[in-house]
Structure formats: C-alpha cells, structure tokens
Design an enzyme around this catalytic site. Structure first.
Site, PDB file in Angstrom:
ATOM      1  N   MET A  91       0.846  -1.190   0.000  1.00 61.10           N
ATOM      2  CA  MET A  91       0.000   0.000   0.000  1.00 61.10           C
ATOM      3  C   MET A  91       0.890   1.252   0.000  1.00 61.10           C
ATOM      4  SD  MET A  91      -3.483  -0.759   2.111  1.00 61.10           S
ATOM      5  CE  MET A  91      -2.810  -0.620   3.752  1.00 61.10           C
ATOM      6  N   HIS A 129       9.511   0.807   2.456  1.00 64.02           N
ATOM      7  CA  HIS A 129      10.624   0.838   3.413  1.00 64.02           C
ATOM      8  C   HIS A 129      11.449  -0.443   3.250  1.00 64.02           C
ATOM      9  CE1 HIS A 129       8.178  -1.952   5.733  1.00 64.02           C
ATOM     10  NE2 HIS A 129       7.205  -1.070   5.818  1.00 64.02           N
ATOM     11  N   GLY A 157      11.536  -3.114   4.829  1.00 65.04           N
ATOM     12  CA  GLY A 157      10.770  -4.355   4.930  1.00 65.04           C
ATOM     13  C   GLY A 157      10.261  -4.785   3.560  1.00 65.04           C
ATOM     14  N   HIS A 158       9.718  -3.822   2.802  1.00 67.78           N
ATOM     15  CA  HIS A 158       9.258  -4.126   1.448  1.00 67.78           C
ATOM     16  C   HIS A 158      10.426  -4.559   0.568  1.00 67.78           C
ATOM     17  CE1 HIS A 158       6.030  -1.078   2.622  1.00 67.78           C
ATOM     18  NE2 HIS A 158       5.367  -2.198   2.411  1.00 67.78           N
ATOM     19  N   GLU A 191       6.092 -11.361   7.849  1.00 63.16           N
ATOM     20  CA  GLU A 191       5.566 -12.011   9.051  1.00 63.16           C
ATOM     21  C   GLU A 191       5.143 -11.008  10.123  1.00 63.16           C
ATOM     22  OE1 GLU A 191       8.609 -14.765  10.237  1.00 63.16           O
ATOM     23  OE2 GLU A 191       7.881 -16.328   8.887  1.00 63.16           O
ATOM     24  N   LYS A 192       5.439  -9.732   9.948  1.00 69.65           N
ATOM     25  CA  LYS A 192       4.983  -8.749  10.935  1.00 69.65           C
ATOM     26  C   LYS A 192       3.453  -8.776  11.024  1.00 69.65           C
ATOM     27  CE  LYS A 192       4.522  -4.349  10.107  1.00 69.65           C
ATOM     28  NZ  LYS A 192       3.127  -4.059  10.598  1.00 69.65           N
ATOM     29  N   GLN A 223      -2.553 -11.703   9.051  1.00 68.02           N
ATOM     30  CA  GLN A 223      -2.865 -11.461   7.646  1.00 68.02           C
ATOM     31  C   GLN A 223      -2.219 -12.526   6.763  1.00 68.02           C
ATOM     32  OE1 GLN A 223      -2.706  -7.402   5.612  1.00 68.02           O
ATOM     33  NE2 GLN A 223      -0.734  -8.224   4.993  1.00 68.02           N
ATOM     34  N   LEU A 245       9.568  -2.574  11.187  1.00 71.46           N
ATOM     35  CA  LEU A 245       9.328  -1.530  10.191  1.00 71.46           C
ATOM     36  C   LEU A 245       7.885  -1.583   9.702  1.00 71.46           C
ATOM     37  CD1 LEU A 245      12.590  -1.617   8.024  1.00 71.46           C
ATOM     38  CD2 LEU A 245      12.056  -0.231  10.028  1.00 71.46           C
ATOM     39  N   ARG A 270       3.263   2.849   8.886  1.00 70.24           N
ATOM     40  CA  ARG A 270       2.634   3.679   9.914  1.00 70.24           C
ATOM     41  C   ARG A 270       3.666   4.366  10.817  1.00 70.24           C
ATOM     42  NH1 ARG A 270      -2.848   2.313  10.251  1.00 70.24           N
ATOM     43  NH2 ARG A 270      -3.389   0.433   9.085  1.00 70.24           N
TER      44      ARG A 270
END
Length: 281
Positions: A36, A40, A42-43, A155-156, A160, A190, A193
């Site tokens: 979305m 960062h 993480g992506h 996995e954060k 989901q 990370l 938000r």
C-alpha cells in the site's frame, strides 16, 4: 503522471489492467509483492526474496479503502507515490510496478461474500471489524489480475499472512512465501505507519520490544500463562501510558491460544500517538 513516467527507465509502470495483461503475458514465473506504498526496507526485503526465487518481480501500490475500518486511518495513511517509485527504481530489482485505479481492482462490482470463521475472529480481526474481509477480497482480486507464481508477504502482519495463505493457496496456483520481519536498529518492526511516530514514540516502542523479549523468556517458567500475560499487559499500560488491544501467546501454525512456548508466538497490538502498531516475536 508524465513525471512518474520520466523517472522510470528500467522499471516499467503499469497504470491499468490492459497494459498489465499485455506486459505480463510473456512471463509465467512472476514474483508478486503487494503493498500500500510507504515503501521501506521491509518491502525491499520482500523484493530481494522475489528476485532470488523468481525471474520477474512485480510490485503493486494500492491503498485499499475496503480494508480500513476507520476512515481517519484511511485518510492519514502515508502517501508519497513519487518517493516510493524512486526507491523502487533505485533497487534495480523491480521489473514492473502496478499502480491500479480503484476501478481496475473492483471492475467486478459484485459484493464480496468473504466471511471469517468464528475461530478466526481473534487478534486484529476481533478489534478491526471488516478489515481482513477487505484484505482477503483485494488479495483475491489482485491474484486474479496479476496471476503470480509466488506472493511475498511479511511475518509482521502474521495473522494477515496466515489468513491469506489459508484462503488463496486453496483456490489459486500462487504460493504464499513468508518473509521475516525487518527491524530498525532499535528492533522496532518496520511499518509504513511508523512515519507518524515522533522521537519519543520510537523510544517507547523500543522499550516495549525489550519488554516483549523479557516476557517471552519468562513465559516458560509460568504455570498460568494467561494470568501472567494479563499482569504484564497491565504493567505495560501503566508504565508507558498506552492502550493495548491484546497481548497473547498463540500457536503459529493455527493461531490457537497456546499454553507453551514451543511453536508459539507472542502477539501484541497497541497505540502510540494514536497510531496502531502490531508486532509478534
């Protein structure tokens, strides 16, 4: 829009479904990273893993209004498409970026029939009514459009990941690939938000992570884990003046409440500066 096209040299941008179908038609080994925005590290870790396992990597950026149970949350969600595209281009690891319009995703206006099982209305699903129904709906639609071989998810957002994997792998040929949570130097998970947090918020979040590690270490010594976690939850609320939705130990394979540390994860959702943060360790 011309500016967007100008900054993309090696990476191809897909602005609608027609260009997507035409561009992706020759490829059958697609790695898909749905986002979305608010890109960062993480992506980027998801993109790196896609590069290792797939020949072609496509990233989508779509803020899905149907998964927000709070209109204020939707309105305040970080948006900076030009910054996101610059970051993705710099990696030199993204082949396509899909920037769909609402009508591209929801061209089929049939109302979603997705309904969570009662046993799945736990953790975030318990506190964010309609959220995961929206997530599962958009993930199904994206999967039908992109037709990837593998989908990479962090996995954060463990619940989901669990729900998407359970639903999509039964219906489609796409394989859901879990990717480890990426953290900053203070071990804060990370998240897009995090852009809404100030310096003091980050200090509190770092301390909360340390507390979670200690809680997890001590769980194995406790006979009544539920009482222990309730006590620790009250401690965190009082010490850091925060609101906590849940602090729970659950089995990582089925998300059932767990009474032992083996094959389990400690889950938390709490608010800092009116920003809802989640984590699991």
């Amino acid at each position: 829009m011309f500016y967007l096209l100008n900054i993309l040299i090696q990476m191809k941008i897909l602005l609608d479904n027609s260009s997507l179908y035409k561009s992706l038609r020759p490829f059958n080994d697609l790695g898909f990273v749905p986002t979305m925005g608010g890109i960062h590290k993480g992506h980027l870790s998801l993109i790196n893993k896609s590069n290792r396992l797939c020949k072609i990597t496509i990233v989508s950026i779509f803020i899905n209004p149907k998964q927000f149970n709070n209109k204020k949350d939707l309105k305040s969600y970080p948006r900076n498409i030009n910054k996101d595209l610059k970051i993705l281009k710099k990696t030199k690891k993204v082949d396509f970026v899909y920037l769909p319009r609402f009508k591209d995703i929801y061209e089929n206006k049939n109302k979603s029939k997705i309904k969570l099982n009662k046993k799945d209305i736990i953790l975030c699903a318990k506190y964010r009514k309609g959220h995961f129904e929206g997530v599962l709906d958009v993930m199904e639609r994206l999967t039908k459009i992109v037709r990837p071989k593998k989908i990479f998810m962090g996995e954060k957002d463990f619940q989901q990941l669990y729900l998407v994997k359970k639903r999509l792998e039964k219906k489609y040929k796409a394989k859901i690939i879990p990717c480890k949570t990426v953290r900053d130097k203070n071990n804060i998970a990370l998240s897009s938000r995090n852009f809404h947090l100030n310096k003091l918020n980050f200090e509190v979040a770092a301390n909360i992570y340390k507390q979670l590690v200690n809680i997890k270490k001590n769980i194995k010594k406790k006979k009544n884990i539920l009482n222990f976690l309730n006590h620790k939850k009250r401690e965190l609320i009082n010490n850091y003046k925060i609101k906590i939705d849940y602090l729970e130990l659950r089995n990582k394979k089925n998300l059932k409440t767990s009474k032992k540390m083996n094959n389990s994860r400690l889950f938390i959702a709490y608010y800092l500066n009116n920003v809802r943060l989640i984590d699991n360790i």
